[in-house]
Motif scaffolding. Structure first.
Motif, short mmCIF file in Angstrom:
data_model
loop_
_atom_site.label_atom_id
_atom_site.label_comp_id
_atom_site.label_asym_id
_atom_site.label_seq_id
_atom_site.Cartn_x
_atom_site.Cartn_y
_atom_site.Cartn_z
N SER A 245 -0.66 -1.89 1.37
CA SER A 245 -0.86 -0.48 0.98
C SER A 245 0.34 0.51 1.15
CB SER A 245 -2.07 0.01 1.43
OG SER A 245 -2.66 0.75 0.69
N LYS B 3 2.02 2.68 -2.21
CA LYS B 3 1.68 3.88 -1.98
C LYS B 3 2.74 4.69 -2.10
CE LYS B 3 -3.18 3.57 -0.54
NZ LYS B 3 -4.02 4.10 0.77
N VAL C 117 -3.70 1.41 -4.61
CA VAL C 117 -3.94 0.52 -3.66
C VAL C 117 -5.20 1.06 -3.07
CG1 VAL C 117 -3.56 -0.85 -2.33
CG2 VAL C 117 -1.34 0.27 -2.51
N GLU D 11 -7.83 -2.02 -1.14
CA GLU D 11 -8.12 -3.38 -0.05
C GLU D 11 -8.86 -4.12 -0.27
OE1 GLU D 11 -6.81 -1.54 3.53
OE2 GLU D 11 -4.99 -0.63 3.25
#
Length: 121
Positions: free
Chosen positions: A19, A23, A29, A31
């Motif tokens: 992530s 990013k 992103v 998750e």
């Protein structure tokens, strides 16, 4: 509009690394903690790329890939395996399930960004 990557891994530290890396390169992103969670999230939002681990509880990566490929929206969405599994047999199973590519953990953040850019821009 930023491209969205779904990161599916049962390891919180791996999800955080993926992530943070993506990013910082300008990607959104989402998750997910395992294949079941990943499949649910993929059904509720537009995802440009799926990154999935293989060995997870509830649903493994290969099963997730097969499930996603069965959905019209994900018939051609890039799906990359990000896993410690590196055997030719496992890679062949990944390709057969519909995986677009394969990255081995631990991953190099710069390499991850390069691969994601190559696959979705």
């Amino acid at each position: 509009m930023a491209k969205t990557v779904l990161a599916v891994d049962d390891s919180a530290s791996i999800r955080q690394m993926v992530s943070f890396t993506l990013k910082s390169a300008g990607y959104e992103v989402v998750e997910a903690v395992d294949g079941v969670d990943g499949l649910e999230k993929a059904k509720t939002q537009a995802i440009n790329l799926v990154l999935t681990d293989q060995n997870m509880p509830r649903m493994d990566g290969l099963t997730l890939i097969k499930s996603l490929r069965g959905l019209p929206l994900y018939a051609s969405t890039p799906i990359l395996m990000l896993t410690t599994e590196s055997s030719d047999t496992m890679k062949a199973q990944g390709r057969a399930a519909g995986a677009t590519g394969w990255l081995v953990k631990p991953f190099d953040p710069q390499k991850l960004i390069e691969v994601v850019r190559k696959v979705i821009g």
